[in-house]
Scaffold this active site. Sequence first.
Site, PDB file in Angstrom:
ATOM      1  N   ARG A   1       0.897  -1.208   0.089  1.00 25.70           N
ATOM      2  CA  ARG A   1      -0.063  -0.014  -0.048  1.00 25.70           C
ATOM      3  C   ARG A   1       0.851   1.358  -0.090  1.00 25.70           C
ATOM      4  O   ARG A   1       0.655   2.066  -0.884  1.00 25.70           O
ATOM      5  CB  ARG A   1      -0.812  -0.047   1.134  1.00 25.70           C
ATOM      6  CG  ARG A   1      -2.209   0.893   1.091  1.00 25.70           C
ATOM      7  CD  ARG A   1      -2.816   0.593   2.407  1.00 25.70           C
ATOM      8  NE  ARG A   1      -2.801  -0.720   2.943  1.00 25.70           N
ATOM      9  CZ  ARG A   1      -3.653  -1.734   2.404  1.00 25.70           C
ATOM     10  NH1 ARG A   1      -4.676  -1.524   1.717  1.00 25.70           N
ATOM     11  NH2 ARG A   1      -3.580  -2.951   3.011  1.00 25.70           N
ATOM     12  N   THR A   2       1.805   1.289   0.914  1.00 23.53           N
ATOM     13  CA  THR A   2       2.673   2.588   0.956  1.00 23.53           C
ATOM     14  C   THR A   2       3.429   2.676  -0.219  1.00 23.53           C
ATOM     15  O   THR A   2       3.530   4.011  -0.761  1.00 23.53           O
ATOM     16  CB  THR A   2       3.708   2.446   2.138  1.00 23.53           C
ATOM     17  OG1 THR A   2       2.809   2.191   3.294  1.00 23.53           O
ATOM     18  CG2 THR A   2       4.540   3.774   2.644  1.00 23.53           C
ATOM     19  N   LYS A  47      22.993  -8.746  -0.598  1.00 22.71           N
ATOM     20  CA  LYS A  47      24.402  -9.087  -0.701  1.00 22.71           C
ATOM     21  C   LYS A  47      25.401  -8.731   0.542  1.00 22.71           C
ATOM     22  O   LYS A  47      26.535  -8.578   0.614  1.00 22.71           O
ATOM     23  CB  LYS A  47      25.166  -8.724  -1.828  1.00 22.71           C
ATOM     24  CG  LYS A  47      24.400  -8.988  -3.179  1.00 22.71           C
ATOM     25  CD  LYS A  47      25.064  -8.603  -4.399  1.00 22.71           C
ATOM     26  CE  LYS A  47      24.208  -8.698  -5.591  1.00 22.71           C
ATOM     27  NZ  LYS A  47      24.262  -7.758  -6.765  1.00 22.71           N
ATOM     28  N   ARG A  95      11.709   2.633   3.185  1.00 21.87           N
ATOM     29  CA  ARG A  95      11.118   1.707   4.348  1.00 21.87           C
ATOM     30  C   ARG A  95      12.017   0.497   4.749  1.00 21.87           C
ATOM     31  O   ARG A  95      12.762  -0.057   3.768  1.00 21.87           O
ATOM     32  CB  ARG A  95       9.761   1.001   3.384  1.00 21.87           C
ATOM     33  CG  ARG A  95       9.203  -0.205   4.390  1.00 21.87           C
ATOM     34  CD  ARG A  95       8.198   0.420   5.225  1.00 21.87           C
ATOM     35  NE  ARG A  95       7.349  -0.438   5.680  1.00 21.87           N
ATOM     36  CZ  ARG A  95       6.117  -0.212   5.820  1.00 21.87           C
ATOM     37  NH1 ARG A  95       5.418   0.787   5.347  1.00 21.87           N
ATOM     38  NH2 ARG A  95       5.060  -1.095   6.266  1.00 21.87           N
TER      39      ARG A  95
END
Lengths: 308, 152
Positions: free
Chosen positions: A58-59, A87, A108
Amino acid sequence: MVLKQITHLTSIDNLTKEQINFILDKSKQMLNILNSKKTLNICKGKILACLFFEASTRTRLSFEAAMHRLGGNVIGFADASTSSAKKGESLTDTIKTVQNYADIICIRHPLEGSSKLAAKYCKIPIINAGDGGHEHPTQTLMDLFTIMIKKNTISNLKIGLCGDLKFGRTTHSLLQALALFGNEIICISPEELRMPNEIKDKIQNYGGKIFQTENLNEVINKLDILYITRIQKERFISEKEYLRLKGRYILDKKIMSIAPKNLFIMHPLPRVDEINPEIDNDKRCIYFQQAFFGVPVRMAILEIMLKI
Amino acid sequence: MKKEQKIRKIINGTVIDHIKPDCAIKVLSILGNIKDECVIICINAKSKKYKKKDIIKIENKFLKEKEYNELALISPNATISIIKNSKIIQKNNAKIPDFIKGIGKCRNPRCITNYEQIDPEFMVVCKKPIILKCIYCECNTKYIADKEEKIL
Ligand SMILES: [Zn+2]
């Protein structure tokens, strides 16, 4: 100009009352543009980097939609498995690289404090799109915007925050903002999931009032807004404890029949079982609209922070 | 005074006195550049004020800001005397700073500072007991000097 100073948006604390009002006004303009189906080109040639080290459909989609609606472009990754973090690249190295590819970054990350760290090393604006259980300021701004649209004010309201108030970051940031604007806040949660004292201490000087209760039925009649959140399974160590607490507050037709006519129900989504879908068509349930408001609010934030 | 005299005097360097008993080794561990210097340690010396105390004297060593700060966290009642030509030219009480960098560890296991190679930074939100607030994740950590681990 008050807003020249927003370089990074890592916490709702970064913003003054005037700045929040300015963002909400700008969001209203963006909403009008969206509703009139006009197209915008104000971010033409600008690039937003969406760095999602943790998946959040959603974000991410609302940030991407917002940038596209402004005529800009988007680069990035949707979860850590497709980024170089897998990595073993450090966050600071990722930021130092990406800042040369884009004009603004939204990030995020599952670890707390990550966006503040990113902002420290970044020469372009950083927007925190959620850092673990810590902050999610754009969610708070869209929550405030939803209240503003529905109630025409974000002050002097009686607002119930209900559910997991201990681990739910959305309610932590929202509580601070609501207190800043002088609202009366009723925290409704089981004892185990109460609002942490650290957060309550923070708002002592803001002027808002806070009450605490476990009983939703007792207070629902007094409320202008009921903001309910899901009990977050991932924050529990024991499954048994989660199952015991999860069904504690459920909104269904029965409770809505005793709720006031002008009460609005909000939820940051996704929901589990705290809102029965049987009430989705009730005009008082505005959570899908609230989710849509993520787009105009993020358009406003992008425009302001890109200083266009 | 007689007891003091048992410990050799230094000519140039630093005397750290009134260290919390049993904390001398901990204090020593945070002091850099003392490999080649003469270090005198006195553990459980008699103290009028605190019954017992530790004392450290180091030749040719003058504390840096970070060492001052960490010493204050470990032993808030310590005093630091700077000695030049066998004379005390400056005497300071340890002072817990309002902000510290590169000292301590955030106790929040989900904090970014526990995963990236960066110096942790804290605001000192309470001095007794010492409580540090991580500037990144905003969690509070109680600083306990005689244990390496910091807990809530
Ligand atoms: Zn931390």
